[in-house]
Design an enzyme around this catalytic site. Structure first.
Site, PDB file in Angstrom:
ATOM      1  N   ASP A  52      54.616  61.097  39.079  1.00 30.27           N
ATOM      2  CA  ASP A  52      53.868  61.628  37.938  1.00 30.27           C
ATOM      3  C   ASP A  52      54.807  62.433  37.031  1.00 30.27           C
ATOM      4  OD1 ASP A  52      54.151  63.836  39.549  1.00 30.27           O
ATOM      5  OD2 ASP A  52      52.023  64.354  39.633  1.00 30.27           O
ATOM      6  N   ASP A  91      52.550  57.998  42.996  1.00 25.99           N
ATOM      7  CA  ASP A  91      52.095  59.391  43.080  1.00 25.99           C
ATOM      8  C   ASP A  91      50.616  59.511  42.764  1.00 25.99           C
ATOM      9  OD1 ASP A  91      53.698  61.503  43.777  1.00 25.99           O
ATOM     10  OD2 ASP A  91      54.520  61.814  41.775  1.00 25.99           O
ATOM     11  N   LYS A 120      51.758  58.856  47.461  1.00 30.95           N
ATOM     12  CA  LYS A 120      52.320  60.191  47.719  1.00 30.95           C
ATOM     13  C   LYS A 120      51.340  61.243  47.223  1.00 30.95           C
ATOM     14  CE  LYS A 120      56.059  61.949  45.353  1.00 30.95           C
ATOM     15  NZ  LYS A 120      55.571  63.176  44.704  1.00 30.95           N
ATOM     16  N   GLU A 122      50.675  65.649  47.046  1.00 38.71           N
ATOM     17  CA  GLU A 122      51.201  66.994  47.250  1.00 38.71           C
ATOM     18  C   GLU A 122      50.288  67.659  48.261  1.00 38.71           C
ATOM     19  OE1 GLU A 122      51.969  68.883  43.455  1.00 38.71           O
ATOM     20  OE2 GLU A 122      53.228  67.210  42.805  1.00 38.71           O
ATOM     21  N   GLU A 189      60.683  69.115  48.320  1.00 36.28           N
ATOM     22  CA  GLU A 189      61.269  69.415  47.005  1.00 36.28           C
ATOM     23  C   GLU A 189      61.629  70.899  46.928  1.00 36.28           C
ATOM     24  OE1 GLU A 189      59.178  67.894  43.590  1.00 36.28           O
ATOM     25  OE2 GLU A 189      60.404  69.081  42.195  1.00 36.28           O
TER      26      GLU A 189
HETATM   27  O1  KIV Z   1      56.945  62.863  40.230  1.00 33.05           O
HETATM   28  C1  KIV Z   1      58.060  62.682  40.720  1.00 33.05           C
HETATM   29  O2  KIV Z   1      58.935  62.035  40.156  1.00 33.05           O
HETATM   30  C2  KIV Z   1      58.331  63.287  42.013  1.00 33.05           C
HETATM   31  C3  KIV Z   1      59.760  63.409  42.411  1.00 33.05           C
HETATM   32  C4  KIV Z   1      60.412  64.459  41.632  1.00 33.05           C
HETATM   33  C5  KIV Z   1      59.917  63.605  43.867  1.00 33.05           C
HETATM   34  O3  KIV Z   1      57.436  63.677  42.696  1.00 33.05           O
END
Ligand code: KIV
Length: 272
Positions: A52, A91, A120, A122, A189
């Site tokens: 994202d 994401d 993915k 958070e 991160e």
């Molecule tokens: O959104 C993204 O690109 C990420 C990376 C920075 C790990 O989550």
């Protein structure tokens, strides 16, 4: 004798587990369109993430928070068309996993409409049930710990996480709980290298780092940062590979080679 084209074997969650077991580093980069996806795939990038972060590097927003599911679906679809070998992660954007039902519907869209191999989110130990549900439904999960950009307002800025004992212990516990719930990959991160090392040693699943030192099982960076074309602030943990070479292909290949050889990240890209 007719020569057959070489069969490319697709990277799967098993491949990533095997790489961790034999100590081969996993090279991951973000991509947002088909041309870069093809280039990364050919350069040997193992995992491509439609992050994202596209809100910031594609859309010019000042955070990832406004990014929508439909925007992620659009970029997920076009990136997916460029990949033959790399594993594709998408994401979950802000609020798309606010409830288990929303997360199931949205992760299902990523798998069905974009051909994602993993989603993915958070996360923290609070998402145990959600990760268990996605796992039960056959949706592989990458749990993003440490600095979680979608929580920037709650964190009070983009800061290194896990520096004090209490937050380090919490992150170790979050990692343990989410792995037990079925997560297939962890992403750390902006975490001190010593804590990232502990989490990597504790985990039976691969751990990818960004600003988390070189002892994680792999590395991820934002593509436009390594090409030196991101506008605005470039984080300390990133590296502009275009300064060393004369083409984008060479820059990506150099990044992959340095990750595999544990030359990236260097001390200057690492937090203590
Ligand atoms: O959104 C993204 O690109 C990420 C990376 C920075 C790990 O989550």
């Amino acid at each position: 004798m007719s020569s057959q084209p070489e069969k490319i074997s697709k990277v799967t969650i098993n491949t990533l587990g095997e790489m961790k077991a034999r100590g081969e580093k996993i090279a991951c980069l973000t991509a947002y369109d088909v041309s870069f996806a093809q280039l990364l795939d050919k350069a040997g990038v193992d995992v491509v993430l439609v992050g994202d972060s596209l809100g910031m590097v594609i859309q010019g927003l000042d955070s990832t928070i406004p990014v929508t599911m439909d925007e992620m679906i659009y970029h997920g679809k076009v990136v997916s068309r460029g990949l033959e070998r790399a594993l594709l992660i998408l994401d979950m954007p802000f609020m798309s996993d606010a409830s288990t039902q929303q997360a199931v519907e949205n992760a299902g869209r990523f798998m069905k409409q974009c051909g994602a191999n993993m989603v993915k989110l958070e996360g923290s130990a609070d998402q145990r049930e959600l990760v268990e549900t996605l796992t039960r439904l056959g949706i592989p999960v990458c749990a993003h710990l440490g600095l979680q950009p979608q929580r920037v307002h709650k964190l009070g800025g983009y800061k290194v996480q896990g520096r004090d004992a209490a937050s380090a212990d919490k992150m170790l516990n979050d990692a343990r709980v989410l792995e037990q719930a079925g997560a297939d990959l962890l992403l750390l991160e902006c975490v001190p290298a010593s804590l990232a090392k502990k989490i990597t040693e504790q985990a039976n699943i691969p751990v990818i780092g960004i600003g988390a030192g070189r002892q994680t099982d792999g590395q991820v960076l934002v593509l436009y940062d390594i090409l030196g074309i991101s506008a605005g602030h470039v984080p300390k943990f990133s590296k502009n590979y275009m300064q060393q070479v004369s083409s984008i292909q060479q820059a990506v290949k150099q990044y992959v080679d340095e990750v595999k050889a544990v030359k990236f990240p260097a001390d200057e890209h690492t937090f203590n």
